[in-house]
Design a protein around this motif. Structure first.
Motif, mmCIF file in Angstrom:
data_model
loop_
_atom_site.group_PDB
_atom_site.id
_atom_site.type_symbol
_atom_site.label_atom_id
_atom_site.label_comp_id
_atom_site.label_asym_id
_atom_site.label_seq_id
_atom_site.Cartn_x
_atom_site.Cartn_y
_atom_site.Cartn_z
ATOM 1 N N UNK A 129 2.373 -6.220 6.731
ATOM 2 C CA UNK A 129 2.794 -6.743 5.430
ATOM 3 C C UNK A 129 4.104 -7.508 5.598
ATOM 4 N N UNK A 130 4.310 -8.578 4.840
ATOM 5 C CA UNK A 130 5.557 -9.343 4.953
ATOM 6 C C UNK A 130 6.732 -8.585 4.349
ATOM 7 N N UNK A 131 7.887 -8.716 4.958
ATOM 8 C CA UNK A 131 9.100 -8.091 4.417
ATOM 9 C C UNK A 131 9.436 -8.628 3.030
ATOM 10 N N UNK A 132 8.981 -9.856 2.755
ATOM 11 C CA UNK A 132 9.280 -10.479 1.464
ATOM 12 C C UNK A 132 8.494 -9.856 0.313
ATOM 13 N N UNK A 152 14.100 -2.338 0.553
ATOM 14 C CA UNK A 152 13.661 -1.525 1.686
ATOM 15 C C UNK A 152 12.850 -0.316 1.210
ATOM 16 N N UNK A 153 13.278 0.306 0.128
ATOM 17 C CA UNK A 153 12.540 1.450 -0.407
ATOM 18 C C UNK A 153 11.175 1.024 -0.927
ATOM 19 N N UNK A 154 11.124 -0.136 -1.564
ATOM 20 C CA UNK A 154 9.846 -0.657 -2.062
ATOM 21 C C UNK A 154 8.910 -0.951 -0.891
ATOM 22 N N UNK A 155 9.424 -1.613 0.134
ATOM 23 C CA UNK A 155 8.590 -1.943 1.293
ATOM 24 C C UNK A 155 8.086 -0.686 2.002
ATOM 25 N N UNK A 156 8.913 0.335 2.062
ATOM 26 C CA UNK A 156 8.502 1.579 2.709
ATOM 27 C C UNK A 156 7.346 2.223 1.947
ATOM 28 N N UNK A 157 7.424 2.228 0.630
ATOM 29 C CA UNK A 157 6.340 2.819 -0.160
ATOM 30 C C UNK A 157 5.068 1.978 -0.052
#
Length: 426
Positions: free
Chosen positions: A141-144, A200-205
């Motif tokens: 998944x993209x970091x963006x 970062x928290x959103x991407x982790x979830x």
């Protein structure tokens, strides 16, 4: 910009799906969901949740769009589609809510159009993996994506579908009549959470949500694939022999995978498991073989030995009218510095570059429209389908190398940033 072509209008505002066409999407989608006895678990979706919301789906086959249509019933949506999906049907895709995008580019137009679609009060659908899974497991998944979730500022739901790769694997597209297939639709973020949590928290979830394995699912559910040709095409993904380590000599026929160098063969049973016909079974689980190949590519990158350089046939897709084939072949190289494409169009030479930082992944095709395996790379105004000459290559390896080159650069930048912060603190 190469060639004086008319380009597709990426900034064109999205239309709300025409009400008259919404039932048409149901008529197209629902018979497919019934034929595969699709089960959609919505226990994680609050009944009171109504559009607008942001729906993120995993991507394994064309059936994903049909299951998604059933999952959001009776609501309509705008959804992001790659430019090749618009070929010769742009008017129709626009009318049913399509938002045009060029894969793995940093164009602002799709972002603006998703925000505009949200403002219309409808569901905005995105397949963030941006390509069909190669072996039924999650793609990067993209970091963006976390930033996009915050920008949307609406509730975010996920639709994770299982069984679609088993029914129609990317390496041999066509229905295998798998049933039932299953999906889980759930609320991942409330609107407040999209603003309270860090990117970062959103991407982790999101990463935790996009975990799936269709072959493990097949084994767990005891789903049979009875076609005798169930392994044909699998060598496109499993391109390296684990017995003799030779690359690009794997072949497949019916339910057998074979190395053309050492002769070792593996049988793929009705439950998607591999078994060596002689000697040790190195990998019974197809994704494990694929990840072993990834580790080997990563080792080449760490050793500084990874390199691809080959003549390519170039076909350009500047608009939805169709492909433009360049008269002269070009050359594509891929190494630690990224991609470099050189060629000539109408006597005008050109060079295009994509750095590892610019591409977290790339799109590939197997025997695309029966014209061969290819890598497609995009700029903000064009997409180039690049067909390497010969057979001593694997587009799967190129895709893996793209991801690992990006990851190695990202890791190096994080280490440097941490070291600089520690130095400043000291």
């Amino acid at each position: 910009m190469i060639g004086n072509f008319k380009r597709i209008d990426m900034s064109r505002r999205p239309r709300r799906q025409l009400r008259i066409l919404t039932p048409v999407t149901w008529l197209i989608s629902f018979p497919k969901t019934w034929a595969h006895r699709a089960k959609i678990d919505k226990t994680g979706m609050p009944e009171q949740l109504k559009p607008p919301y942001f729906l993120l789906c995993n991507h394994n086959s064309f059936m994903d769009f049909m299951i998604m249509t059933k999952a959001i019933f009776p609501h309509r949506a705008n959804f992001v589609v790659a430019v090749d999906g618009f070929i010769r049907i742009e008017w129709l895709l626009r009318a049913i809510g399509g938002i045009c995008n060029r894969k793995f580019t940093k164009s602002v137009s799709p972002v603006k159009n998703m925000l505009r679609a949200r403002n219309n009060g409808d569901i905005v659908v995105l397949f963030p993996e941006a390509r069909y899974s190669l072996c039924g497991t999650a793609a990067v998944l993209p970091d963006s994506l976390g930033k996009m979730v915050r920008k949307m500022n609406v509730p975010v739901a996920t639709l994770i579908m299982r069984g679609h790769h088993i029914n129609s694997p990317f390496w041999n597209i066509g229905s295998r009549r798998v049933k039932p297939v299953e999906s889980e639709m759930k609320l991942l973020f409330t609107r407040d959470e999209t603003q309270e949590l860090s990117v970062d928290e959103i991407n982790a979830r999101l990463s935790d949500a996009f975990v799936y394995d269709d072959y493990a699912w097949q084994k767990e559910k005891h789903i049979r694939v009875k076609t005798r040709k169930r392994a044909e095409g699998l060598h496109k993904v499993l391109y390296q022999c684990p017995a003799c380590l030779t690359e690009y000599k794997m072949t497949s026929d019916k339910h057998t995978l074979r190395c053309g160098m050492c002769g070792k063969a593996w049988d793929m049973n009705e439950f998607g498991e591999l078994r060596a016909l002689t000697g040790e079974t190195e990998f019974s689980h197809i994704p494990d073989w694929y990840e072993w190949e990834r580790a080997n590519v990563r080792r080449e990158i760490e050793d500084g030995t990874y390199n691809f350089d080959n003549e390519v046939r170039i076909e350009s897709l500047p608009s939805a009218k169709g492909f433009i084939r360049f008269d002269k072949p070009g050359r594509l190289s891929h190494d630690l510095s990224g991609f470099t494409l050189t060629g000539v169009y109408k006597d005008d030479p050109f060079t295009l570059k994509w750095t590892p930082a610019a591409l977290y992944s790339c799109h590939i095709e197997y025997d695309y429209k029966r014209r061969g395996d290819c890598v497609d790379l995009s700029t903000v105004d064009d997409t180039f389908y690049l067909f390497p000459a010969g057979s001593d290559f694997s587009v799967t390896k190129i895709a893996l190398a793209t991801e690992e080159l990006h990851n190695s650069g990202t890791t190096a930048r994080k280490i440097l940033k941490t070291a600089e912060a520690d130095e400043n603190c000291g």
